[in-house]
Design a protein around this motif. Structure first.
Motif, PDB file in Angstrom:
ATOM      1  N   GLU A 578       4.399 -11.880  10.972  1.00  0.00           N
ATOM      2  CA  GLU A 578       4.424 -13.327  10.771  1.00  0.00           C
ATOM      3  C   GLU A 578       5.749 -13.881  11.279  1.00  0.00           C
ATOM      4  O   GLU A 578       6.813 -13.384  10.924  1.00  0.00           O
ATOM      5  CB  GLU A 578       4.258 -13.657   9.287  1.00  0.00           C
ATOM      6  CG  GLU A 578       2.894 -13.328   8.714  1.00  0.00           C
ATOM      7  CD  GLU A 578       1.789 -14.227   9.265  1.00  0.00           C
ATOM      8  OE1 GLU A 578       2.138 -15.340   9.740  1.00  0.00           O
ATOM      9  OE2 GLU A 578       0.619 -13.823   9.240  1.00  0.00           O
ATOM     10  N   LEU A 579       5.653 -14.877  12.142  1.00  0.00           N
ATOM     11  CA  LEU A 579       6.842 -15.540  12.664  1.00  0.00           C
ATOM     12  C   LEU A 579       7.036 -16.868  11.947  1.00  0.00           C
ATOM     13  O   LEU A 579       6.062 -17.591  11.674  1.00  0.00           O
ATOM     14  CB  LEU A 579       6.718 -15.797  14.168  1.00  0.00           C
ATOM     15  CG  LEU A 579       6.585 -14.581  15.078  1.00  0.00           C
ATOM     16  CD1 LEU A 579       6.470 -15.041  16.529  1.00  0.00           C
ATOM     17  CD2 LEU A 579       7.764 -13.649  14.912  1.00  0.00           C
ATOM     18  N   GLY A 580       8.263 -17.201  11.672  1.00  0.00           N
ATOM     19  CA  GLY A 580       8.580 -18.494  11.099  1.00  0.00           C
ATOM     20  C   GLY A 580       9.784 -19.075  11.806  1.00  0.00           C
ATOM     21  O   GLY A 580      10.834 -18.447  11.854  1.00  0.00           O
ATOM     22  N   LEU A 600       2.283 -17.032  20.227  1.00  0.00           N
ATOM     23  CA  LEU A 600       3.352 -17.379  19.291  1.00  0.00           C
ATOM     24  C   LEU A 600       2.833 -18.218  18.118  1.00  0.00           C
ATOM     25  O   LEU A 600       3.222 -17.998  16.959  1.00  0.00           O
ATOM     26  CB  LEU A 600       4.465 -18.125  20.032  1.00  0.00           C
ATOM     27  CG  LEU A 600       5.204 -17.309  21.103  1.00  0.00           C
ATOM     28  CD1 LEU A 600       6.110 -18.209  21.923  1.00  0.00           C
ATOM     29  CD2 LEU A 600       6.006 -16.184  20.475  1.00  0.00           C
ATOM     30  N   THR A 601       1.984 -19.195  18.416  1.00  0.00           N
ATOM     31  CA  THR A 601       1.451 -20.027  17.330  1.00  0.00           C
ATOM     32  C   THR A 601       0.517 -19.228  16.434  1.00  0.00           C
ATOM     33  O   THR A 601       0.463 -19.460  15.217  1.00  0.00           O
ATOM     34  CB  THR A 601       0.719 -21.247  17.903  1.00  0.00           C
ATOM     35  OG1 THR A 601      -0.293 -20.812  18.826  1.00  0.00           O
ATOM     36  CG2 THR A 601       1.691 -22.172  18.605  1.00  0.00           C
ATOM     37  N   GLY A 604       2.433 -17.716  13.834  1.00  0.00           N
ATOM     38  CA  GLY A 604       3.018 -18.598  12.845  1.00  0.00           C
ATOM     39  C   GLY A 604       4.202 -19.412  13.316  1.00  0.00           C
ATOM     40  O   GLY A 604       4.808 -20.140  12.513  1.00  0.00           O
ATOM     41  N   ALA A 605       4.585 -19.322  14.583  1.00  0.00           N
ATOM     42  CA  ALA A 605       5.750 -20.056  15.068  1.00  0.00           C
ATOM     43  C   ALA A 605       5.365 -21.471  15.478  1.00  0.00           C
ATOM     44  O   ALA A 605       4.201 -21.758  15.793  1.00  0.00           O
ATOM     45  CB  ALA A 605       6.366 -19.331  16.253  1.00  0.00           C
ATOM     46  N   GLN A 606       6.340 -22.379  15.460  1.00  0.00           N
ATOM     47  CA  GLN A 606       6.183 -23.727  15.997  1.00  0.00           C
ATOM     48  C   GLN A 606       6.777 -23.731  17.411  1.00  0.00           C
ATOM     49  O   GLN A 606       7.945 -23.396  17.588  1.00  0.00           O
ATOM     50  CB  GLN A 606       6.917 -24.747  15.127  1.00  0.00           C
ATOM     51  CG  GLN A 606       6.444 -24.792  13.685  1.00  0.00           C
ATOM     52  CD  GLN A 606       7.263 -25.759  12.853  1.00  0.00           C
ATOM     53  OE1 GLN A 606       7.729 -26.795  13.351  1.00  0.00           O
ATOM     54  NE2 GLN A 606       7.437 -25.428  11.582  1.00  0.00           N
ATOM     55  N   VAL A 607       5.967 -24.074  18.403  1.00  0.00           N
ATOM     56  CA  VAL A 607       6.367 -23.907  19.801  1.00  0.00           C
ATOM     57  C   VAL A 607       6.323 -25.251  20.519  1.00  0.00           C
ATOM     58  O   VAL A 607       5.352 -26.008  20.384  1.00  0.00           O
ATOM     59  CB  VAL A 607       5.449 -22.898  20.535  1.00  0.00           C
ATOM     60  CG1 VAL A 607       5.957 -22.659  21.949  1.00  0.00           C
ATOM     61  CG2 VAL A 607       5.361 -21.593  19.760  1.00  0.00           C
ATOM     62  N   GLU A 608       7.389 -25.533  21.279  1.00  0.00           N
ATOM     63  CA  GLU A 608       7.406 -26.645  22.232  1.00  0.00           C
ATOM     64  C   GLU A 608       7.658 -26.056  23.618  1.00  0.00           C
ATOM     65  O   GLU A 608       8.319 -25.025  23.758  1.00  0.00           O
ATOM     66  CB  GLU A 608       8.501 -27.657  21.882  1.00  0.00           C
ATOM     67  CG  GLU A 608       8.239 -28.434  20.618  1.00  0.00           C
ATOM     68  CD  GLU A 608       9.243 -29.557  20.428  1.00  0.00           C
ATOM     69  OE1 GLU A 608       9.815 -30.030  21.454  1.00  0.00           O
ATOM     70  OE2 GLU A 608       9.475 -29.945  19.270  1.00  0.00           O
ATOM     71  N   THR A 609       7.145 -26.746  24.645  1.00  0.00           N
ATOM     72  CA  THR A 609       7.236 -26.211  26.005  1.00  0.00           C
ATOM     73  C   THR A 609       8.045 -27.136  26.903  1.00  0.00           C
ATOM     74  O   THR A 609       8.178 -28.335  26.643  1.00  0.00           O
ATOM     75  CB  THR A 609       5.835 -26.018  26.612  1.00  0.00           C
ATOM     76  OG1 THR A 609       5.168 -27.286  26.670  1.00  0.00           O
ATOM     77  CG2 THR A 609       5.021 -25.038  25.777  1.00  0.00           C
ATOM     78  N   GLN A 691       2.488  -7.477  21.495  1.00  0.00           N
ATOM     79  CA  GLN A 691       3.220  -6.874  20.385  1.00  0.00           C
ATOM     80  C   GLN A 691       4.724  -6.864  20.644  1.00  0.00           C
ATOM     81  O   GLN A 691       5.528  -7.147  19.744  1.00  0.00           O
ATOM     82  CB  GLN A 691       2.721  -5.442  20.132  1.00  0.00           C
ATOM     83  CG  GLN A 691       1.365  -5.351  19.483  1.00  0.00           C
ATOM     84  CD  GLN A 691       0.230  -5.500  20.482  1.00  0.00           C
ATOM     85  OE1 GLN A 691       0.467  -5.553  21.693  1.00  0.00           O
ATOM     86  NE2 GLN A 691      -0.999  -5.563  19.973  1.00  0.00           N
ATOM     87  N   ALA A 692       5.120  -6.513  21.901  1.00  0.00           N
ATOM     88  CA  ALA A 692       6.547  -6.482  22.225  1.00  0.00           C
ATOM     89  C   ALA A 692       7.158  -7.875  22.124  1.00  0.00           C
ATOM     90  O   ALA A 692       8.288  -8.052  21.649  1.00  0.00           O
ATOM     91  CB  ALA A 692       6.749  -5.912  23.628  1.00  0.00           C
ATOM     92  N   LEU A 693       6.403  -8.889  22.556  1.00  0.00           N
ATOM     93  CA  LEU A 693       6.901 -10.268  22.490  1.00  0.00           C
ATOM     94  C   LEU A 693       7.119 -10.701  21.037  1.00  0.00           C
ATOM     95  O   LEU A 693       8.174 -11.239  20.683  1.00  0.00           O
ATOM     96  CB  LEU A 693       5.905 -11.198  23.182  1.00  0.00           C
ATOM     97  CG  LEU A 693       6.177 -12.701  23.039  1.00  0.00           C
ATOM     98  CD1 LEU A 693       7.458 -13.086  23.772  1.00  0.00           C
ATOM     99  CD2 LEU A 693       4.993 -13.510  23.558  1.00  0.00           C
ATOM    100  N   ILE A 694       6.118 -10.474  20.182  1.00  0.00           N
ATOM    101  CA  ILE A 694       6.209 -10.908  18.787  1.00  0.00           C
ATOM    102  C   ILE A 694       7.329 -10.165  18.073  1.00  0.00           C
ATOM    103  O   ILE A 694       8.108 -10.758  17.305  1.00  0.00           O
ATOM    104  CB  ILE A 694       4.866 -10.695  18.071  1.00  0.00           C
ATOM    105  CG1 ILE A 694       3.758 -11.488  18.776  1.00  0.00           C
ATOM    106  CG2 ILE A 694       4.967 -11.108  16.614  1.00  0.00           C
ATOM    107  CD1 ILE A 694       4.012 -12.959  18.882  1.00  0.00           C
TER     108      ILE A 694
END
Length: 731
Positions: A578-580, A600-601, A604-609, A691-694
């Motif tokens: 879980e990402l926060g 990413l979302t 659980g992350a909040q992402v802007e591009t 998996q590596a990214l998270i």
């Protein structure tokens, strides 16, 4: 016998030889003196003096002077007269020898200039000899003033002729020239007898000038057949015979003063012809040698060109086969990827069948992984060729590294019905210092080939320690019961872009790079990869040996069996991470942007591009001003307008310490360092593994949370300190 005594005896023997030879030659010259003025027609001691001083240099000047004094005392008891004559003769011989050395004279008369040098310097040097001798004759009253010049001319000519006929024999006296004469000893003996009889007849009984000229034919033959030494000896024999006959009042040259001049001209001409023939012959020999060398070089060049052509043809064939194989290896998985993607897009009903959809997606994923393997192999080879690939030495758990390889290969082996076994032949350290990535790459290549080329039976991995040669080495043997290889296949085994089966109907795929890369990697790590044995239909055994460096604190292990499972306090394996936090993604490719945002979302992350670095800078500044800063930045390193390198540098210049992770398709070691130098904290290569990214994002988001908590605590402490009344402060 001591060396000094040997050298003394050798020098004494040479001095005695010179004295005796000079004295005998001088007595012979006095015996053939011309009847009118008692001056020798041919004075051989001058030729001996020149040869001795040329070979043994100035240390023999006293010996030469003493020898000439002895000769003169034999005909004139006046010591003063003999000493004076000896001074002029010695100076003349020394001048000739010195001049020859100065002009780098060749004693074998290998060049025509050597003949010219001898004639010129002999005439010049004998000016000293004739002048000294005639002055002594006049000073002692032996000749009057009117006879000085005629006597000087006779003396000078006789000494010059003596140099021309005696010096070449002694200068050319070498082992090589003597061997040339000895090689024709029977023929030479017959020639000497015929030559002596011919010379005696022509000079003793021939009263005309035509007879002696026939000697030119014999001299020419001797020079061409027996070399410089044989020709010079023939000239010397002719000169001695002609001088003796003329002095006794016989032959064609005794009748007048012009006859004496004719004798000298005759002897000088014989010497010149003999030496010039030798020089011309040497030029021809050198030309033949040069021509032979040129022919050999031409033949070698032709052979080299033929070999180069064959190599080029072989390389061209290998390239064609590689391109054909590569086309097959790339197009086949691309067909699966594109075909299944099209099938999923055009047939919505497939989405309702979970099993069918999962099967297609698994095929797409396997085909993509196969393409990635091919690309990695080509990149690894290019890095090795460019000396860009670096080898690390890290502390790894050897047993766990072997188990990881086993877990990766076992599904493929079981799918083919093969038995896969790993075991230890001898105890090994539990932890070693090695490059884990390259070790895993080599083992996966070897085991992948073993599984691919084995239809039935087993693949066995034997691990142990080898201490032969006094150096500890890790030994890993991979044995299979597959098809094996023939002799021709073994010869091409470790050559890039080649395979044992290069036909279009080949049964097994591959690019022909795996084994070549594995051997190069093994050698770069200080080890070796060899084919230990292989035979058709009896399988193969590959042996990998690498330097064994136990890590600090390592213990000996005797088994590869896994330990008893220990209940884990953490989440069970497979639990999603879980990402926060807030993440800014800078990526110019819309498809990849959407994919990464989804990963990413979902976690659980909040992402802007942002489509490039300039927009990313604006978004970072806006977030800071709102009091909602980003916790992490993911940036592609190649983007339009502002790339990832410029973005990272700009963020760091502003004092922002937000973690930055580089996303790039470049995988060279210096590419990683370039990203870190620009200000990035970490580095992920494309294609991006979910998996590596998270996992990487979780690591740096945790760092950001800790840093944020520290900043909040520091701010709270500062606010508390500011609320304390100044009067209550302690002093």
């Amino acid at each position: 016998m001591p060396k000094t005594i040997r050298q003394f005896l050798l020098g004494a023997g040479q001095c005695l030889l010179v004295i005796v030879g000079m004295y005998l030659a001088g007595r012979l010259g006095l015996a053939t003196a011309y009847t009118e003025n008692k001056i020798s027609l041919v004075w051989l001691p001058t030729g001996i003096s020149v040869a001795v001083l040329y070979r043994w240099r100035t240390r023999y000047l006293p010996v030469i002077w003493f020898s000439i004094v002895l000769i003169q005392l034999a005909s004139n008891p006046s010591l003063a007269f003999g000493a004076g004559v000896a001074v002029g003769s010695t100076l003349g011989a020394w001048f000739v020898a010195l001049a020859l050395r100065w002009q780098l004279f060749n004693p074998n008369f290998a060049y025509r200039r050597d003949v010219v040098y001898l004639f010129l310097f002999a005439m010049g040097g004998m000016l000293f000899s004739a002048t000294g001798g005639v002055l002594n004759l006049w000073a002692h009253g032996i000749i009057d003033r009117a006879a000085v010049f005629p006597t000087w001319m006779i003396w000078w000519t006789g000494d010059t002729v003596g140099v021309l006929i005696a010096a070449p024999c002694l200068l050319a006296l070498s082992r090589e020239n003597v061997r040339t004469l000895v090689a024709h000893r029977v023929e030479g003996l017959v020639f000497v007898v015929i030559f002596a009889l011919s010379v005696a007849f022509m000079f003793q009984f021939s009263q005309g000038s035509g007879g002696p000229h026939l000697i030119f034919l014999l001299i020419t033959w001797a020079s061409m057949r027996y070399g410089v030494l044989g020709g010079s000896l023939a000239v010397l024999l002719t000169a001695l015979m002609a001088g003796w006959v003329t002095a006794t009042g016989h032959g064609p040259f005794h009748s007048s003063q012009d006859g004496l001049i004719s004798l000298w001209m005759y002897v000088s001409t014989l010497s010149g012809i003999s030496l010039m023939i030798t020089a011309i012959q040497a030029v021809g020999i050198r030309a033949n040698l040069s021509l032979t060398s040129s022919l050999e070089q031409t033949q070698k060049m032709a052979a080299d060109l033929a070999a180069a052509r064959d190599e080029a043809d072989a390389a061209s064939r290998a390239k064609s086969e590689f391109v054909a194989n590569m086309s097959h290896e790339i197009r086949t998985p691309l067909t699966s990827i594109l075909g299944y993607a099209e099938l999923l897009a055009e047939n919505p009903e497939i989405g309702g069948s979970y099993e069918r959809r999962a099967e297609m997606l698994a095929s797409i994923q396997a085909a993509g992984q196969h393409l990635l393997t091919i690309i990695n192999d080509i990149l690894d080879l290019s890095k090795i060729e460019a000396n860009k690939l670096t080898i690390e030495r890290l502390d790894i758990d050897l047993v766990e590294a072997l188990r990881e390889v086993e877990r990766m290969i076992r599904p493929r082996a079981e799918a083919r019905g093969l038995l896969l076994t790993f075991h230890l032949d001898s105890p090994v350290p539990s932890h070693i210092m090695i490059d884990p990535t390259r070790l895993r790459q080599i083992l996966l290549n070897l085991l992948g080939n073993a599984v691919k080329f084995t239809e039935t039976g087993m693949v066995q991995v034997s691990v142990g320690e080898d201490t032969r040669g006094g150096e500890r080495r890790l030994s890993i043997e991979i044995t299979d019961t597959g098809r094996g290889m023939s002799g021709s296949e073994i010869g091409q085994l470790f050559v890039e872009f080649t395979q044992g089966d290069a036909t279009v109907t080949r049964k097994h795929g591959g690019t022909g790079l795996g084994l070549a890369i594995s051997r190069r990697l093994a050698r770069m790590m200080g080890g070796e990869l060899v084919l230990a044995r292989s035979s058709v239909n009896n399988g193969s055994t590959f042996l990998l040996e690498l330097p064994l460096y136990p890590a600090p604190g390592a213990v000996e292990v005797k088994s590869l069996d896994p330990p008893e499972p220990v209940p884990a306090a953490s989440a069970a394996p497979g639990t999603p991470i879980e990402l926060g936090g807030r993440i800014l993604l800078a990526e110019d490719c819309p498809d990849l942007q959407d994919l990464l945002v989804f990963f990413l979302t979902k976690a659980g992350a909040q992402v802007e591009t942002a489509d490039h670095g300039g927009i990313a800078i604006e978004r970072l500044a806006a977030a800071e001003s709102r009091g909602q800063p980003f916790d992490l930045v993911l940036t592609d390193m190649q983007m339009p307008e502002m790339d990832g390198y410029a973005l990272a540098q700009a963020v760091r210049r502003r004092g922002n310490r937000v973690p930055i992770i580089a996303l790039t398709a470049h995988s060279m070691s210096d590419d990683r360092q370039r990203c870190l130098d620009a200000g990035c904290d970490d580095y992920l290569t494309k294609p991006i593994n979910q998996q590596a990214l998270i996992a990487c994002c979780q690591k740096y988001l945790m760092h950001s949370r800790i840093a944020a908590q520290e900043r909040l605590a520091a701010a709270h402490a500062q606010r508390t300190l500011n609320r304390v009344p100044s009067g209550n402060a302690r002093h």
